[in-house]
Scaffold this motif. Structure first.
Motif, PDB file in Angstrom:
ATOM      1  N   SER A   1      57.779  46.349  69.153  1.00 48.87           N
ATOM      2  CA  SER A   1      56.419  46.742  68.788  1.00 48.87           C
ATOM      3  C   SER A   1      55.483  46.386  69.940  1.00 48.87           C
ATOM      4  N   THR A   2      54.216  46.699  69.778  1.00 49.40           N
ATOM      5  CA  THR A   2      53.237  46.322  70.791  1.00 49.40           C
ATOM      6  C   THR A   2      52.974  44.821  70.729  1.00 49.40           C
ATOM      7  N   ARG A   3      52.515  44.272  71.830  1.00 51.60           N
ATOM      8  CA  ARG A   3      52.254  42.838  71.910  1.00 51.60           C
ATOM      9  C   ARG A   3      50.972  42.477  71.159  1.00 51.60           C
ATOM     10  N   VAL A   4      50.840  41.199  70.870  1.00 50.59           N
ATOM     11  CA  VAL A   4      49.731  40.710  70.041  1.00 50.59           C
ATOM     12  C   VAL A   4      48.595  40.193  70.923  1.00 50.59           C
ATOM     13  N   GLY A   5      47.353  40.594  70.634  1.00 57.43           N
ATOM     14  CA  GLY A   5      46.185  40.016  71.289  1.00 57.43           C
ATOM     15  C   GLY A   5      45.952  40.427  72.718  1.00 57.43           C
ATOM     16  N   VAL A   6      46.430  41.609  73.115  1.00 57.28           N
ATOM     17  CA  VAL A   6      46.242  42.042  74.510  1.00 57.28           C
ATOM     18  C   VAL A   6      45.481  43.373  74.590  1.00 57.28           C
ATOM     19  N   ASP A   7      44.577  43.599  73.669  1.00 54.69           N
ATOM     20  CA  ASP A   7      43.818  44.851  73.648  1.00 54.69           C
ATOM     21  C   ASP A   7      43.059  45.102  74.954  1.00 54.69           C
ATOM     22  N   TYR A   8      42.705  44.030  75.660  1.00 56.91           N
ATOM     23  CA  TYR A   8      41.973  44.145  76.923  1.00 56.91           C
ATOM     24  C   TYR A   8      42.781  44.861  78.003  1.00 56.91           C
ATOM     25  N   ALA A   9      44.078  45.022  77.798  1.00 54.10           N
ATOM     26  CA  ALA A   9      44.971  45.545  78.844  1.00 54.10           C
ATOM     27  C   ALA A   9      45.026  47.066  78.881  1.00 54.10           C
ATOM     28  N   GLY A  10      44.173  47.731  78.124  1.00 55.44           N
ATOM     29  CA  GLY A  10      44.140  49.189  78.160  1.00 55.44           C
ATOM     30  C   GLY A  10      45.463  49.806  77.734  1.00 55.44           C
ATOM     31  N   ALA A  11      45.949  50.760  78.526  1.00 54.58           N
ATOM     32  CA  ALA A  11      47.191  51.449  78.185  1.00 54.58           C
ATOM     33  C   ALA A  11      48.370  50.491  78.108  1.00 54.58           C
ATOM     34  N   ASP A  12      48.337  49.416  78.893  1.00 56.66           N
ATOM     35  CA  ASP A  12      49.449  48.459  78.878  1.00 56.66           C
ATOM     36  C   ASP A  12      49.549  47.710  77.549  1.00 56.66           C
ATOM     37  N   ALA A  13      48.462  47.690  76.787  1.00 57.01           N
ATOM     38  CA  ALA A  13      48.498  47.051  75.471  1.00 57.01           C
ATOM     39  C   ALA A  13      49.406  47.813  74.513  1.00 57.01           C
ATOM     40  N   LEU A  14      49.701  49.062  74.840  1.00 56.02           N
ATOM     41  CA  LEU A  14      50.537  49.889  73.967  1.00 56.02           C
ATOM     42  C   LEU A  14      52.021  49.811  74.298  1.00 56.02           C
ATOM     43  N   LEU A  15      52.372  49.078  75.343  1.00 55.62           N
ATOM     44  CA  LEU A  15      53.792  48.955  75.703  1.00 55.62           C
ATOM     45  C   LEU A  15      54.549  48.240  74.578  1.00 55.62           C
ATOM     46  N   PRO A  16      55.702  48.750  74.184  1.00 50.64           N
ATOM     47  CA  PRO A  16      56.474  48.139  73.090  1.00 50.64           C
ATOM     48  C   PRO A  16      57.327  46.979  73.593  1.00 50.64           C
ATOM     49  N   TRP A  17      56.675  45.929  74.071  1.00 49.47           N
ATOM     50  CA  TRP A  17      57.376  44.826  74.721  1.00 49.47           C
ATOM     51  C   TRP A  17      57.388  43.546  73.897  1.00 49.47           C
ATOM     52  N   ARG A  18      57.111  43.679  72.613  1.00 50.82           N
ATOM     53  CA  ARG A  18      57.290  42.556  71.685  1.00 50.82           C
ATOM     54  C   ARG A  18      58.539  42.840  70.871  1.00 50.82           C
ATOM     55  N   PHE A  19      59.397  41.825  70.747  1.00 50.19           N
ATOM     56  CA  PHE A  19      60.666  42.007  70.067  1.00 50.19           C
ATOM     57  C   PHE A  19      60.866  40.910  69.031  1.00 50.19           C
ATOM     58  N   TYR A  20      61.420  41.302  67.896  1.00 53.53           N
ATOM     59  CA  TYR A  20      61.715  40.285  66.886  1.00 53.53           C
ATOM     60  C   TYR A  20      62.899  40.717  66.029  1.00 53.53           C
ATOM     61  N   LEU A  21      63.499  39.726  65.365  1.00 52.13           N
ATOM     62  CA  LEU A  21      64.643  39.988  64.508  1.00 52.13           C
ATOM     63  C   LEU A  21      64.160  40.545  63.177  1.00 52.13           C
ATOM     64  N   CYS A  22      64.671  41.698  62.828  1.00 50.37           N
ATOM     65  CA  CYS A  22      64.260  42.371  61.597  1.00 50.37           C
ATOM     66  C   CYS A  22      64.572  41.500  60.382  1.00 50.37           C
ATOM     67  N   ASN A  23      63.622  41.457  59.469  1.00 48.55           N
ATOM     68  CA  ASN A  23      63.776  40.738  58.192  1.00 48.55           C
ATOM     69  C   ASN A  23      63.932  39.225  58.347  1.00 48.55           C
ATOM     70  N   ASN A  24      63.545  38.688  59.493  1.00 43.48           N
ATOM     71  CA  ASN A  24      63.578  37.235  59.644  1.00 43.48           C
ATOM     72  C   ASN A  24      62.265  36.644  59.135  1.00 43.48           C
ATOM     73  N   ASP A  25      62.357  35.651  58.270  1.00 40.70           N
ATOM     74  CA  ASP A  25      61.170  35.090  57.622  1.00 40.70           C
ATOM     75  C   ASP A  25      60.275  34.308  58.561  1.00 40.70           C
ATOM     76  N   TRP A  26      60.738  34.009  59.770  1.00 42.44           N
ATOM     77  CA  TRP A  26      59.966  33.153  60.671  1.00 42.44           C
ATOM     78  C   TRP A  26      59.180  33.918  61.715  1.00 42.44           C
ATOM     79  N   VAL A  27      59.290  35.246  61.703  1.00 45.02           N
ATOM     80  CA  VAL A  27      58.523  36.073  62.632  1.00 45.02           C
ATOM     81  C   VAL A  27      57.040  35.926  62.297  1.00 45.02           C
ATOM     82  N   SER A  28      56.188  35.908  63.322  1.00 41.19           N
ATOM     83  CA  SER A  28      54.767  35.599  63.106  1.00 41.19           C
ATOM     84  C   SER A  28      54.010  36.717  62.402  1.00 41.19           C
ATOM     85  N   LYS A  29      54.215  37.955  62.847  1.00 40.20           N
ATOM     86  CA  LYS A  29      53.500  39.095  62.257  1.00 40.20           C
ATOM     87  C   LYS A  29      54.450  40.270  62.188  1.00 40.20           C
ATOM     88  N   LYS A  30      54.556  40.866  61.024  1.00 43.20           N
ATOM     89  CA  LYS A  30      55.437  42.021  60.865  1.00 43.20           C
ATOM     90  C   LYS A  30      54.722  43.278  61.356  1.00 43.20           C
TER      91      LYS A  30
END
Length: 197
Positions: free
Chosen positions: A168-197
């Motif tokens: 998914s897109t990264r968290v809290g980097v809206d200032y980065a313009g088009a780079d804020a849309l890069l899908p460079w955030r990764f997490y384990l699906c259905n893991n209860d410890w992920v910060s934001k789904k």
């Protein structure tokens, strides 16, 4: 004492694809040691940042400051910085010296019992600031090598075969313009410890 049989090798960090490294860090074990006791967490969420062309990266386009200087070191060391003057955020520096790539570790799953004593108000490690507090990561660990020489390191772990990885897109980097849309955030699906789904 670290067991070198389990440590991620230096070569893991020196590769030039920080996005791939961010994915491969999922499932690995982050370890810190305090007062002789180790605390272990499975890495379940990461974000990649690339120095040379990523406006969301602290060292974007060669920016060098006292804070970002550690990002230009050889991969395999810790980059810890203070966010909002409150939260210590832990990053893994990657690539060869001079490239300034890093992976933010956003969340870990506790592997050694109840961590509620570390952050009793909420889940203890489902966010980069909370995981640092829970694992005792502070500015004193900035620049520490992650290959067994210091009180913070990363161990290999069984492959997460059968576990889906969400991008998914990264968290809290809206200032980065088009780079804020890069899908460079990764997490384990259905893991209860992920910060934001």
């Amino acid at each position: 004492m670290t067991n070198s049989d389990f440590l991620l090798p230096k070569s893991f960090y020196l590769r030039d694809d920080v996005v791939q490294i961010a994915k491969e860090l999922l499932g690995k074990t982050l370890v810190t040691k305090q007062n002789g006791a180790a605390r272990k967490g499975k890495i379940v969420e990461t974000e990649a940042y690339r120095g040379y062309d990523d406006k969301a990266c602290h060292a974007s386009n060669g920016k060098r400051t006292p804070r970002t200087e550690v990002m230009y070191r050889e991969g395999g060391c810790a980059y810890v910085y203070l966010c909002y003057g409150i939260h210590h955020l832990f990053n893994v520096v990657t690539n060869v010296a001079g490239k300034a790539d890093a992976v933010l570790i956003r969340a870990v799953e506790p592997l050694d019992g109840d961590w509620s004593d570390r952050h009793p108000k909420t889940k203890t490690s489902n966010g980069p600031g909370k995981l640092s507090k829970a694992m005792g990561i502070t500015m004193e660990m900035n620049t520490a090598r992650l290959t067994g020489e210091n009180d913070i390191w990363i161990e290999d772990a069984p492959d997460i075969v059968g576990t889906s990885i969400v991008a998914s897109t990264r968290v809290g980097v809206d200032y980065a313009g088009a780079d804020a849309l890069l899908p460079w955030r990764f997490y384990l699906c259905n893991n209860d410890w992920v910060s934001k789904k």
